[in-house]
Design a protein around this motif. Sequence first.
Motif, mmCIF file in Angstrom:
data_model
loop_
_atom_site.group_PDB
_atom_site.id
_atom_site.type_symbol
_atom_site.label_atom_id
_atom_site.label_comp_id
_atom_site.label_asym_id
_atom_site.label_seq_id
_atom_site.Cartn_x
_atom_site.Cartn_y
_atom_site.Cartn_z
ATOM 1 N N ILE A 194 -14.898 13.905 -8.750
ATOM 2 C CA ILE A 194 -13.742 14.419 -8.376
ATOM 3 C C ILE A 194 -12.743 14.565 -9.670
ATOM 4 O O ILE A 194 -12.353 15.487 -9.985
ATOM 5 C CB ILE A 194 -12.836 13.590 -7.509
ATOM 6 C CG1 ILE A 194 -13.704 13.440 -6.056
ATOM 7 C CG2 ILE A 194 -11.601 14.107 -7.217
ATOM 8 C CD1 ILE A 194 -13.401 12.549 -4.983
ATOM 9 N N VAL A 201 -12.021 19.195 -5.197
ATOM 10 C CA VAL A 201 -11.412 18.839 -3.980
ATOM 11 C C VAL A 201 -9.811 19.037 -4.209
ATOM 12 O O VAL A 201 -9.441 18.541 -5.099
ATOM 13 C CB VAL A 201 -11.716 17.074 -3.809
ATOM 14 C CG1 VAL A 201 -10.896 16.559 -2.645
ATOM 15 C CG2 VAL A 201 -13.142 16.842 -3.724
ATOM 16 N N LEU A 222 -17.346 14.043 3.921
ATOM 17 C CA LEU A 222 -17.161 14.496 2.595
ATOM 18 C C LEU A 222 -17.685 13.887 1.573
ATOM 19 O O LEU A 222 -17.932 14.606 0.712
ATOM 20 C CB LEU A 222 -15.462 14.296 2.467
ATOM 21 C CG LEU A 222 -14.588 14.674 1.402
ATOM 22 C CD1 LEU A 222 -14.792 16.358 1.231
ATOM 23 C CD2 LEU A 222 -13.107 14.372 1.496
ATOM 24 N N ILE A 226 -19.942 15.328 -1.563
ATOM 25 C CA ILE A 226 -19.311 15.493 -3.011
ATOM 26 C C ILE A 226 -20.580 14.788 -3.657
ATOM 27 O O ILE A 226 -21.005 15.347 -4.678
ATOM 28 C CB ILE A 226 -18.222 14.379 -3.155
ATOM 29 C CG1 ILE A 226 -16.854 15.118 -2.481
ATOM 30 C CG2 ILE A 226 -17.953 14.317 -4.656
ATOM 31 C CD1 ILE A 226 -15.675 14.091 -2.462
ATOM 32 N N VAL A 234 -17.946 20.738 1.009
ATOM 33 C CA VAL A 234 -16.640 20.087 0.669
ATOM 34 C C VAL A 234 -15.470 21.022 0.970
ATOM 35 O O VAL A 234 -14.645 20.358 1.511
ATOM 36 C CB VAL A 234 -16.602 20.018 -0.825
ATOM 37 C CG1 VAL A 234 -15.310 19.456 -1.410
ATOM 38 C CG2 VAL A 234 -17.931 18.511 -1.293
ATOM 39 N N LYS A 235 -15.652 22.273 0.804
ATOM 40 C CA LYS A 235 -14.736 23.036 1.193
ATOM 41 C C LYS A 235 -14.367 23.434 2.469
ATOM 42 O O LYS A 235 -13.235 23.459 2.886
ATOM 43 C CB LYS A 235 -14.968 24.670 0.512
ATOM 44 C CG LYS A 235 -13.718 25.495 0.461
ATOM 45 C CD LYS A 235 -14.437 27.030 -0.229
ATOM 46 C CE LYS A 235 -13.066 27.936 -0.166
ATOM 47 N NZ LYS A 235 -13.274 29.476 -0.897
ATOM 48 N N SER A 238 -12.759 19.785 3.852
ATOM 49 C CA SER A 238 -11.401 19.944 3.314
ATOM 50 C C SER A 238 -10.355 20.757 4.138
ATOM 51 O O SER A 238 -9.284 20.351 4.523
ATOM 52 C CB SER A 238 -11.355 20.331 1.791
ATOM 53 O OG SER A 238 -12.092 19.734 0.684
#
Length: 281
Positions: A194, A201, A222, A226, A234-235, A238
């Motif tokens: 990250i 993220v 999540l 990652i 992830v998108k 999120s």
Amino acid sequence: MSKKKSLLSSFLNEIVEQQSTIEKEKEIIILNELKIFIRSLTQEEYEQLETNLLAEGCRDALIVWNDGKQLVLIDGHNRYDICTKHNIPYKITEKQFNNLEQVKDWMIANQLGKRNLSEEEKKYLRGLQYKREKKKVGENQHTGGVDKLSTPKKTVEKLAEMHKVSTKTIQRDEKFAMGIDKIANNNAEIKQKILNKNVKVPQELIQKIAENDYDKKVVENLRKAILKNDIGKVKEISQSILNQTLETETNEVNSIKKKIVDRLKVVDDMKILQKIDKILS
């Protein structure tokens, strides 16, 4: 005379052997709860460091904490890894601390002094530092260890001045650090992915996770995404969390609006109603 020399030589050899045994017993160890404070190098940076160490040797000493039983590595993790891999000699410098918490404080401050930090890494470390300092002030006040003027507000001002940023930045950094830690869950690889932006993220999501408790399965999914560098997943996760947050916040706002309207119904004074309308608008 020859016998005396022989005895002396035997005695000295015995001392050397004992010292050697002590050194072997005190091997350098790496604690995972400390490793998470260390910046991970990119592949390119690691390879460059490896090239330099092979060509020039390890010129800077590794820094360790001697807790009386073992030597705990607190600075030089990447150099230690490369030196061990290629049998490159290295020196160590011992630092004295009373406990592990003091070690963590030193490591955070030491990392913040490095020049090659990304903005995300700076934010994370500043936030972590503020969170820990604020906690210590609270604990000291509770036990009567400091005067009542030493408040969290004073702490944030002190750190803002130290790092040449605003107090609001330090407070946002704390939320950022808390969110990162919640997502990473003590996994250094997730944290570095990250912070190094290997996996993007959204910062809004990081802050929301710091402030709220979400479904553990969602956050775990999540983490897995990652680790797999699954940017699409992830998108997707999120956006799902942010939508859920927006829906919750909208419901809360509507609930507050309803309560206000219900209370206004019993107000007869037009001047008061006008004032309330002005405030709300």
